[in-house]
Design an enzyme around this catalytic site. Sequence first.
Site, short mmCIF file in Angstrom:
data_model
loop_
_atom_site.label_atom_id
_atom_site.label_comp_id
_atom_site.label_asym_id
_atom_site.label_seq_id
_atom_site.Cartn_x
_atom_site.Cartn_y
_atom_site.Cartn_z
CB CYS A 52 -0.90 -0.01 1.24
SG CYS A 52 -2.26 1.18 1.12
CB CYS A 68 -1.69 5.00 3.57
SG CYS A 68 -1.73 3.40 4.34
CB CYS A 100 -4.44 3.75 0.09
SG CYS A 100 -4.78 3.68 1.85
CE LYS A 132 -7.50 -1.16 4.93
NZ LYS A 132 -6.12 -0.94 4.54
NE ARG A 170 -6.42 4.86 9.02
CZ ARG A 170 -7.65 5.18 8.63
NH1 ARG A 170 -8.21 6.28 9.06
NH2 ARG A 170 -8.30 4.38 7.80
NE ARG A 195 -6.60 4.94 5.19
CZ ARG A 195 -5.53 5.69 5.04
NH1 ARG A 195 -5.43 6.50 4.01
NH2 ARG A 195 -4.55 5.67 5.93
CD GLU A 223 -14.39 -4.32 -3.30
OE1 GLU A 223 -13.42 -4.84 -3.87
OE2 GLU A 223 -14.66 -3.11 -3.42
CE LYS A 271 -6.89 -3.60 8.18
NZ LYS A 271 -6.08 -2.74 7.42
CB SER A 282 -4.27 -1.19 15.61
OG SER A 282 -5.11 -0.35 14.83
#
Length: 331
Positions: free
Chosen positions: A119, A121, A129, A194, A204, A223, A239, A254, A280
Site C-alpha cells: 500500500c 499510505c 493509499c 476492508k 495509523r 478513506r 469485492e 478486516k 489495532s
Amino acid sequence: MRFPKTRLRRLRKGKNVRRLTRDVSLSKDDFLYPIFVKEGIEEKREIEGLPGQFHYPLDGLEEVLSECEELGIPGALLFGIPREKDEKGSEAFDSEGIVQRAGKKIKKSSKLTLFTDTCLCQYTSHGHCGVLSDEGLDNDESLKILKKVAISQAEAGADYVSPSAMLDGQVKSIREGLDKEGYGSVGIMSYSAKFNSSFYGPFRAAAESAPKKIEGPSKLDGRKTYQMSYRASDQPLREISLDIKEGADIVMVKPALPYLDIIKRASESFDIPISAYQVSGEYAMIKETSRSGLIDERDAFLESLVSIKRSGANFIITYAALDVARWLDES
Ligand code: PBG
C-alpha cells in the site's frame, strides 16, 4: 427428547469432556504476526497506542524473528515506516526501501513465510493509499505504482504480497506485473473486504499513515471513497468474488470482530482461504480494558480469536500472536 432427559450440562461436567466435545480449534498454526520496521531508529521502541508492540530498526529484527520461530508462528506481515514521504510514495517501491531491505534480511535469517503489506499510505505525504488527482484518489494511476511496489517486494523475497489499498483492479494489475517479471510463484493475499473503520486508529498513529485533510476540489473524505462502508453487507462479497477472479490466493476480511457475519458469509460462499485481521483498535481495546483489571487479557484474547475462527476464518492476523502462542503452550 426434552428436559429432564436431555441435559446439555452433561457435556460440560469436566475439563476432559469439554475438551472432547468442543469443535473449534485455535493453535499457533492460525496466526500471522504483524511486524513494523522503521527507518531512522537505533533501538526497538514500544508503540504508544499498541502496548507490547514495537517499532524495530532494520538491525533489530533478529530478536522478533527468532521469537516467532521459536514459538512456531508460521509467518509475519511486514509494514515499513520510511523516513521520507512524497506525493506518490516513492519509497514504497525503492529497491533500497525499508521494507525491501527488511524483506531480504528476513528471508536470509528466518524460515518465516513473509507477507508484505502492499500500500502507499505510510509512504505518501498526504497519507492516502494512492496518488491524488483533482478527482480524488486516482485509481488507475495508483495501480501502476502498486504494481511496482509489489514487484519490488517480490524481488526482496516476499512470499505473498498483500494489497490493502482497496483500489479497483489492484489484484489483477499486481498479478500481471508479478507474472511478467518472473514472480509467478509469489502469491497474493488481498485485503479484499476492508471496511472504513475507526478501529485502525492505533495503527495509523503507529505507522504515521493517517490521511490528511485535502483542501480544494478533490473528493476525499478520509478513506471513504475507497474503503467500504460498514453499512454495506453485500459489497464485501462482491469485492471478494472479484478478487478471486483477478487471481487472489487468499482473501481477507478486516477488521475481524465487528465483521464476523461477513467472515461467515464469505467462508460459506467461497472455496478459498480466508484470513481475518484483528486490527489495532480491537487489540488496544482488550489491552486497555485488561490493564484496569475489568477483563482478563488472556481470556478475552482467546475468546475473541476463537470467535473469529468459529465464524470461518482459516487464519488470523493479530498483534497478540506471540502472547497467545505462549498461552497455548502453557494450557
Ligand atoms: C494500510 C493498512 C492499514 C491497516 C493495515 N494496512 C490502515 C488503513 O487502512 O488506514 C490497519 C491495521 C490495523 O489497524 O491494525 N492501508
